[in-house]
Write a protein that holds these residues in place. Sequence first.
Motif, PDB file in Angstrom:
ATOM      1  N   TRP A 136     120.184  89.149  31.704  1.00 18.18           N
ATOM      2  CA  TRP A 136     120.034  87.834  32.332  1.00 18.18           C
ATOM      3  C   TRP A 136     120.367  86.684  31.387  1.00 18.18           C
ATOM      4  O   TRP A 136     119.874  85.578  31.535  1.00 18.18           O
ATOM      5  CB  TRP A 136     118.610  87.690  32.878  1.00 18.18           C
ATOM      6  CG  TRP A 136     118.293  88.792  33.833  1.00 18.18           C
ATOM      7  CD1 TRP A 136     117.589  89.942  33.567  1.00 18.18           C
ATOM      8  CD2 TRP A 136     118.703  88.901  35.197  1.00 18.18           C
ATOM      9  NE1 TRP A 136     117.530  90.742  34.674  1.00 18.18           N
ATOM     10  CE2 TRP A 136     118.211  90.130  35.698  1.00 18.18           C
ATOM     11  CE3 TRP A 136     119.445  88.067  36.045  1.00 18.18           C
ATOM     12  CZ2 TRP A 136     118.437  90.542  37.004  1.00 18.18           C
ATOM     13  CZ3 TRP A 136     119.668  88.488  37.350  1.00 18.18           C
ATOM     14  CH2 TRP A 136     119.169  89.705  37.817  1.00 18.18           C
ATOM     15  N   THR A 166     125.312  86.335  37.027  1.00 17.13           N
ATOM     16  CA  THR A 166     123.916  85.888  37.126  1.00 17.13           C
ATOM     17  C   THR A 166     123.791  84.376  36.937  1.00 17.13           C
ATOM     18  O   THR A 166     122.688  83.841  36.985  1.00 17.13           O
ATOM     19  CB  THR A 166     123.017  86.619  36.107  1.00 17.13           C
ATOM     20  OG1 THR A 166     123.465  86.323  34.778  1.00 17.13           O
ATOM     21  CG2 THR A 166     123.041  88.123  36.332  1.00 17.13           C
ATOM     22  N   SER A 167     124.905  83.701  36.727  1.00 19.92           N
ATOM     23  CA  SER A 167     124.935  82.235  36.649  1.00 19.92           C
ATOM     24  C   SER A 167     125.729  81.686  37.827  1.00 19.92           C
ATOM     25  O   SER A 167     126.895  82.052  38.014  1.00 19.92           O
ATOM     26  CB  SER A 167     125.597  81.780  35.343  1.00 19.92           C
ATOM     27  OG  SER A 167     126.079  80.458  35.453  1.00 19.92           O
ATOM     28  N   PHE A 223     122.013  83.673  33.196  1.00 17.79           N
ATOM     29  CA  PHE A 223     120.997  82.973  33.993  1.00 17.79           C
ATOM     30  C   PHE A 223     120.139  82.111  33.066  1.00 17.79           C
ATOM     31  O   PHE A 223     119.879  80.938  33.355  1.00 17.79           O
ATOM     32  CB  PHE A 223     120.127  83.997  34.724  1.00 17.79           C
ATOM     33  CG  PHE A 223     119.026  83.394  35.560  1.00 17.79           C
ATOM     34  CD1 PHE A 223     119.278  82.978  36.856  1.00 17.79           C
ATOM     35  CD2 PHE A 223     117.747  83.247  35.056  1.00 17.79           C
ATOM     36  CE1 PHE A 223     118.274  82.418  37.641  1.00 17.79           C
ATOM     37  CE2 PHE A 223     116.737  82.691  35.819  1.00 17.79           C
ATOM     38  CZ  PHE A 223     117.002  82.273  37.115  1.00 17.79           C
ATOM     39  N   LEU A 245     118.686  85.747  42.572  1.00 13.60           N
ATOM     40  CA  LEU A 245     118.474  84.749  41.521  1.00 13.60           C
ATOM     41  C   LEU A 245     117.300  83.833  41.847  1.00 13.60           C
ATOM     42  O   LEU A 245     116.518  83.453  40.965  1.00 13.60           O
ATOM     43  CB  LEU A 245     119.745  83.928  41.310  1.00 13.60           C
ATOM     44  CG  LEU A 245     120.992  84.671  40.806  1.00 13.60           C
ATOM     45  CD1 LEU A 245     122.096  83.679  40.480  1.00 13.60           C
ATOM     46  CD2 LEU A 245     120.684  85.542  39.601  1.00 13.60           C
TER      47      LEU A 245
END
Length: 295
Positions: A208, A143-144, A211, A285
């Motif tokens: 998340w 998620t990054s 993120f 995203l």
Amino acid sequence: MKKITLIFLLSTTYIFSNINAVVSILPEQTFVKAIGGDKVNVSLMVLPGNSPHTYEPKPSQMKDIAKAALYFAIGVEFENVWLSKFKNLNNTMQVIDLTHNIQMLKMQAHTEHDEHGHQEHKPSTSSGTEVKEVHGTDPHVWTSPQNVKIIAKNIYESLAKVDPANESYYKQNYDKFISLIAETDLKIKSILSNKPKGTKFMVFHPSWGYFAQAYGLKQLPVELEGKSPKPKELITLIKEAIEEQISAIFTQPEFSDSIAKVMANELHIKVIKVSPLAPNWSENLINIANAIVGK
């Protein structure tokens, strides 16, 4: 003559045969296909709509394991149970750890003050709800965008090592994919540019964290160590959501959203279903960033 023809056909088949690879989750399949292109056959274990916490492979999927040269692991719970069984079935299959060189985060949850009103020295919100780390690491590394760069490099290096004849092909795909990751990162930064550091967003399951860390945000998980909040805890969370001006609650299709709907009705906000397991990771995203700013 027939013998020479047969040898030629067998050698040609070998030269042009694809690498058989297996991945655990959909985002990995996207990443491996982006770099492997038409030279890698990618089989998926955790099928869409299922949770990697509880999934059990089907017999047809075990056939994919039996003929695989590579298994790309990413640290989801499914692998803790099944990877050793896969290796027993196919001991020539290489297991590639895609989290290599990624700094893992601890899973995060909320907890209240204790019954005497005391609080440990941990980060907390002004509403009195304490943020704490719970047992185990957060597997949602993809998620990054910065982590996806590392994942992509691990995939490229693994494919180039097992298939050096096509290294330039994988490198070309890798460079193209890295450009897409950079574009995604820039778009998200632009969307969030007017949001102050530390802006909070509410999620049911704490998926998340990477993120949030990448963009200076904080996720507020509703779920408490894998369990839905009790009525008293729910009241505290609702108060916090009001205080933080939360505009939506993110839930996942793989989990029940009944509690999130109760909170959303009370707060008059939206419930947004979004899965970290979606194959269109870039669009996913960007959509989350848009939702955080209320678009």
